[in-house]
Design a protein around this motif. Structure first.
Motif, mmCIF file in Angstrom:
data_model
loop_
_atom_site.group_PDB
_atom_site.id
_atom_site.type_symbol
_atom_site.label_atom_id
_atom_site.label_comp_id
_atom_site.label_asym_id
_atom_site.label_seq_id
_atom_site.Cartn_x
_atom_site.Cartn_y
_atom_site.Cartn_z
ATOM 1 N N ARG A 30 -3.283 12.645 -7.093
ATOM 2 C CA ARG A 30 -4.129 11.629 -7.724
ATOM 3 C C ARG A 30 -3.792 11.456 -9.205
ATOM 4 O O ARG A 30 -4.245 10.513 -9.834
ATOM 5 C CB ARG A 30 -5.602 12.001 -7.580
ATOM 6 N N ALA A 42 -3.151 10.635 -0.391
ATOM 7 C CA ALA A 42 -2.467 10.002 0.733
ATOM 8 C C ALA A 42 -1.455 10.969 1.308
ATOM 9 O O ALA A 42 -0.853 11.758 0.566
ATOM 10 C CB ALA A 42 -1.773 8.721 0.291
ATOM 11 N N LYS A 80 0.602 12.512 -1.775
ATOM 12 C CA LYS A 80 0.611 11.897 -3.117
ATOM 13 C C LYS A 80 -0.560 12.432 -3.926
ATOM 14 O O LYS A 80 -1.716 12.355 -3.489
ATOM 15 C CB LYS A 80 0.493 10.375 -3.003
ATOM 16 N N SER A 86 6.764 4.781 -1.106
ATOM 17 C CA SER A 86 6.759 3.384 -1.524
ATOM 18 C C SER A 86 5.329 2.928 -1.727
ATOM 19 O O SER A 86 4.373 3.587 -1.291
ATOM 20 C CB SER A 86 7.459 2.498 -0.489
ATOM 21 N N GLY A 87 5.174 1.793 -2.422
ATOM 22 C CA GLY A 87 3.848 1.214 -2.614
ATOM 23 C C GLY A 87 3.101 1.710 -3.835
ATOM 24 O O GLY A 87 1.952 1.334 -4.047
ATOM 25 N N PHE A 88 3.743 2.569 -4.631
ATOM 26 C CA PHE A 88 3.121 3.043 -5.866
ATOM 27 C C PHE A 88 4.232 3.488 -6.818
ATOM 28 O O PHE A 88 5.393 3.611 -6.422
ATOM 29 C CB PHE A 88 2.143 4.186 -5.592
ATOM 30 N N GLN A 130 0.837 -1.183 0.000
ATOM 31 C CA GLN A 130 0.000 0.000 0.000
ATOM 32 C C GLN A 130 0.874 1.236 0.000
ATOM 33 O O GLN A 130 2.059 1.138 0.242
ATOM 34 C CB GLN A 130 -0.930 0.032 1.226
ATOM 35 N N VAL A 131 0.258 2.384 -0.277
ATOM 36 C CA VAL A 131 0.998 3.636 -0.314
ATOM 37 C C VAL A 131 1.574 3.944 1.062
ATOM 38 O O VAL A 131 0.884 3.853 2.075
ATOM 39 C CB VAL A 131 0.083 4.791 -0.757
ATOM 40 N N GLN A 132 2.855 4.261 1.066
ATOM 41 C CA GLN A 132 3.497 4.668 2.304
ATOM 42 C C GLN A 132 4.359 5.884 2.038
ATOM 43 O O GLN A 132 5.149 5.897 1.096
ATOM 44 C CB GLN A 132 4.337 3.540 2.892
#
Length: 125
Positions: A100, A114, A98, A25-27, A1-3
């Motif tokens: 969109r 996020a 983050k 991280s996570g994307f 997941q997004v972090q």
């Protein structure tokens, strides 16, 4: 997941400098615009600056333009905020956010999906 994990905050004197970092991280970091935001006591979360996904286009809140510089390293998945000529009114909890999409890095909070946990910046003599 997004972090998103911010670091680099601390205490600075007026006129001083700090550099904030945000590890993502996570994307696919290079595909999304990113922003820095801040939350001061008694105030609403506000956008400070943003960078498009490629990092070439950046936007700044008027009160920080010329003092703050946002940058990103799309290889290391890192976002940075260099803060110079700090003022007491810059005191806040700073967050990275983050976007969109790749091409919006402006002040609309709705365009960000996020945020990290924040890092405290205190400017005081």
């Amino acid at each position: 997941q997004v972090q998103l994990v911010e670091s680099g905050g601390g205490l600075a004197q007026p006129g001083g400098s700090l550099r904030l970092s945000c590890a993502a991280s996570g994307f696919t970091f290079s595909s999304y615009a990113m922003g820095w935001f801040r939350l001061a006591p008694g105030k609403r979360l506000e956008w400070v600056c943003g960078a498009y996904s490629d990092g070439r286009d950046t936007l700044y809140k008027d009160s920080v333009d010329g003092r703050f510089t946002i940058s990103r390293d799309n290889v290391k998945n890192m976002l940075y905020l260099q803060m110079n000529s700090l003022k007491p009114e810059d005191t806040a909890l700073y967050y990275c956010g983050k976007g969109r999409r790749s091409d919006y890095a402006g002040p609309s909070l709705h365009e960000y999906g996020a945020w990290g946990q924040g890092t405290q910046v205190t400017v005081s003599s």
